[in-house]
Design a protein around this motif. Structure first.
Motif, PDB file in Angstrom:
ATOM      1  N   LEU A   5       0.722  -1.150   0.037  1.00  0.00           N
ATOM      2  CA  LEU A   5       0.037  -0.240  -0.024  1.00  0.00           C
ATOM      3  C   LEU A   5       1.003   1.304   0.090  1.00  0.00           C
ATOM      4  CD1 LEU A   5      -2.663  -0.996   2.793  1.00  0.00           C
ATOM      5  CD2 LEU A   5      -3.016  -1.266   0.182  1.00  0.00           C
ATOM      6  N   LEU A  67      -4.881   6.362  -2.427  1.00  0.00           N
ATOM      7  CA  LEU A  67      -4.184   5.000  -1.777  1.00  0.00           C
ATOM      8  C   LEU A  67      -4.037   4.114  -2.813  1.00  0.00           C
ATOM      9  CD1 LEU A  67      -3.178   3.545   0.662  1.00  0.00           C
ATOM     10  CD2 LEU A  67      -5.264   2.951   0.959  1.00  0.00           C
ATOM     11  N   TYR A  68      -2.983   3.637  -3.090  1.00  0.00           N
ATOM     12  CA  TYR A  68      -2.485   2.752  -4.107  1.00  0.00           C
ATOM     13  C   TYR A  68      -2.353   1.208  -3.547  1.00  0.00           C
ATOM     14  CZ  TYR A  68      -1.944   5.590  -8.145  1.00  0.00           C
ATOM     15  OH  TYR A  68      -2.162   6.358  -9.124  1.00  0.00           O
ATOM     16  N   ARG A  69      -2.842   0.301  -3.949  1.00  0.00           N
ATOM     17  CA  ARG A  69      -2.408  -1.369  -3.567  1.00  0.00           C
ATOM     18  C   ARG A  69      -1.748  -1.708  -4.814  1.00  0.00           C
ATOM     19  NH1 ARG A  69      -5.094  -5.022  -5.634  1.00  0.00           N
ATOM     20  NH2 ARG A  69      -7.068  -4.289  -5.315  1.00  0.00           N
ATOM     21  N   VAL A  74      -7.087   2.527  -5.119  1.00  0.00           N
ATOM     22  CA  VAL A  74      -8.239   1.871  -4.469  1.00  0.00           C
ATOM     23  C   VAL A  74      -9.100   3.048  -3.726  1.00  0.00           C
ATOM     24  CG1 VAL A  74      -7.135  -0.381  -4.334  1.00  0.00           C
ATOM     25  CG2 VAL A  74      -6.822   1.195  -2.427  1.00  0.00           C
ATOM     26  N   CYS A  75      -8.670   4.060  -3.415  1.00  0.00           N
ATOM     27  CA  CYS A  75      -9.231   5.001  -2.463  1.00  0.00           C
ATOM     28  C   CYS A  75      -8.576   6.440  -2.819  1.00  0.00           C
ATOM     29  CB  CYS A  75      -9.161   4.531  -0.959  1.00  0.00           C
ATOM     30  SG  CYS A  75     -10.294   5.528   0.161  1.00  0.00           S
ATOM     31  N   THR A 112     -13.945   5.492  -1.946  1.00  0.00           N
ATOM     32  CA  THR A 112     -13.295   4.128  -2.225  1.00  0.00           C
ATOM     33  C   THR A 112     -13.891   3.510  -3.561  1.00  0.00           C
ATOM     34  OG1 THR A 112     -12.951   3.857   0.126  1.00  0.00           O
ATOM     35  CG2 THR A 112     -12.986   1.911  -1.180  1.00  0.00           C
ATOM     36  N   GLU A 116     -13.357  -2.240  -3.988  1.00  0.00           N
ATOM     37  CA  GLU A 116     -12.348  -2.163  -3.052  1.00  0.00           C
ATOM     38  C   GLU A 116     -12.703  -1.818  -1.475  1.00  0.00           C
ATOM     39  OE1 GLU A 116      -9.565  -3.246  -3.498  1.00  0.00           O
ATOM     40  OE2 GLU A 116      -9.503  -3.286  -5.650  1.00  0.00           O
ATOM     41  N   LYS A 119     -12.376  -3.318   2.901  1.00  0.00           N
ATOM     42  CA  LYS A 119     -10.977  -3.793   2.824  1.00  0.00           C
ATOM     43  C   LYS A 119      -9.830  -2.980   4.184  1.00  0.00           C
ATOM     44  CE  LYS A 119     -11.122  -5.912  -1.527  1.00  0.00           C
ATOM     45  NZ  LYS A 119     -10.550  -5.928  -2.856  1.00  0.00           N
ATOM     46  N   TYR A 121      -9.190   0.252   3.481  1.00  0.00           N
ATOM     47  CA  TYR A 121      -8.488   1.415   2.748  1.00  0.00           C
ATOM     48  C   TYR A 121      -8.886   2.762   3.149  1.00  0.00           C
ATOM     49  CZ  TYR A 121      -6.905  -2.660  -0.113  1.00  0.00           C
ATOM     50  OH  TYR A 121      -6.278  -3.806  -0.566  1.00  0.00           O
ATOM     51  N   LEU A 124      -7.531   3.897   6.419  1.00  0.00           N
ATOM     52  CA  LEU A 124      -6.106   4.527   6.248  1.00  0.00           C
ATOM     53  C   LEU A 124      -6.088   5.780   5.802  1.00  0.00           C
ATOM     54  CD1 LEU A 124      -4.387   1.140   5.078  1.00  0.00           C
ATOM     55  CD2 LEU A 124      -4.124   2.264   7.155  1.00  0.00           C
ATOM     56  N   LEU A 125      -6.899   6.041   4.507  1.00  0.00           N
ATOM     57  CA  LEU A 125      -6.888   7.290   3.939  1.00  0.00           C
ATOM     58  C   LEU A 125      -7.470   8.343   4.909  1.00  0.00           C
ATOM     59  CD1 LEU A 125      -6.130   8.771   1.280  1.00  0.00           C
ATOM     60  CD2 LEU A 125      -8.521   8.441   0.619  1.00  0.00           C
TER      61      LEU A 125
END
Length: 187
Positions: A5, A67-69, A74-75, A112, A116, A119, A121, A124-125
């Motif tokens: 991430l 936010l990248y996976r 993803v978000c 988001t 996704e 999960k 995400y 976190l963001l």
């Protein structure tokens, strides 16, 4: 941050394109029963928000965060000082009355990717955006959330936000008005 991430400050065209797509997908899945279908079909395109994100970056009005996976966005969200006045993102008819919130920070947008969700995400963001707002000296923050969007309201509540009893009415075609509730918390 978990392996794979990565948080990225939106500053390149590819970031603006990814954010706009996530916004459009979010609108289509979340607001399909709240916003007129003809408005959605005509206005909520995959690239609708690209020029706004580009201008936000150039002007410094607000900041975008992705936010990248691995290589997959993803978000995303935007944050900055509370908005006051007309909002070109919607239409010239939309104006935010933030009197009394002038010194506050705002989570301006937060989406988001529909595939996704659930999960972690978004959490976190959100925590990163709040951390950055605190770093900017903001002590209180708000987010506007569609009254009918129960899932988002629960998400914000889990992150310490609560409805303060105020709202913004957002006009749409055909006399439709969506009500955004203002959720607040200490930054």
């Amino acid at each position: 941050m978990s392996a794979g991430l990565t948080l990225v400050d939106a500053c390149e065209e590819k970031h603006f394109i990814a954010m706009s797509l996530i916004h459009a997908l979010g609108w289509r899945t979340t607001y399909q029963d709240a916003v007129p279908a003809d408005y959605m079909a005509a206005e909520v395109t995959d690239t609708r928000w690209v020029p706004f994100f580009r201008e936000d970056y150039k002007s410094g009005r607000c900041r975008g965060l992705l936010l990248y996976r691995e290589d997959t966005p993803v978000c995303c969200g935007t944050y900055g000082p509370a908005r006051v006045g007309p909002s070109p993102r919607q239409s010239s008819l939309v104006s935010f009355d933030s009197r009394g919130y002038e010194d506050w920070g705002e989570i301006i947008s937060f989406y988001t990717h529909p595939d996704e969700k659930g999960k972690g995400y978004g959490s976190l963001l959100m925590e990163e955006m709040l951390r950055r707002l605190r770093g900017d000296g903001v002590s209180q923050v708000f987010v506007l959330v569609l009254r009918e969007n129960a899932r988002a309201r629960r998400f914000y509540e889990r992150h310490g936000f609560a409805w303060d009893g105020t709202y913004e009415d957002i006009p749409f075609p055909h006399g439709m008005v969506c009500r955004d509730l203002r959720y607040v918390r200490k930054a």
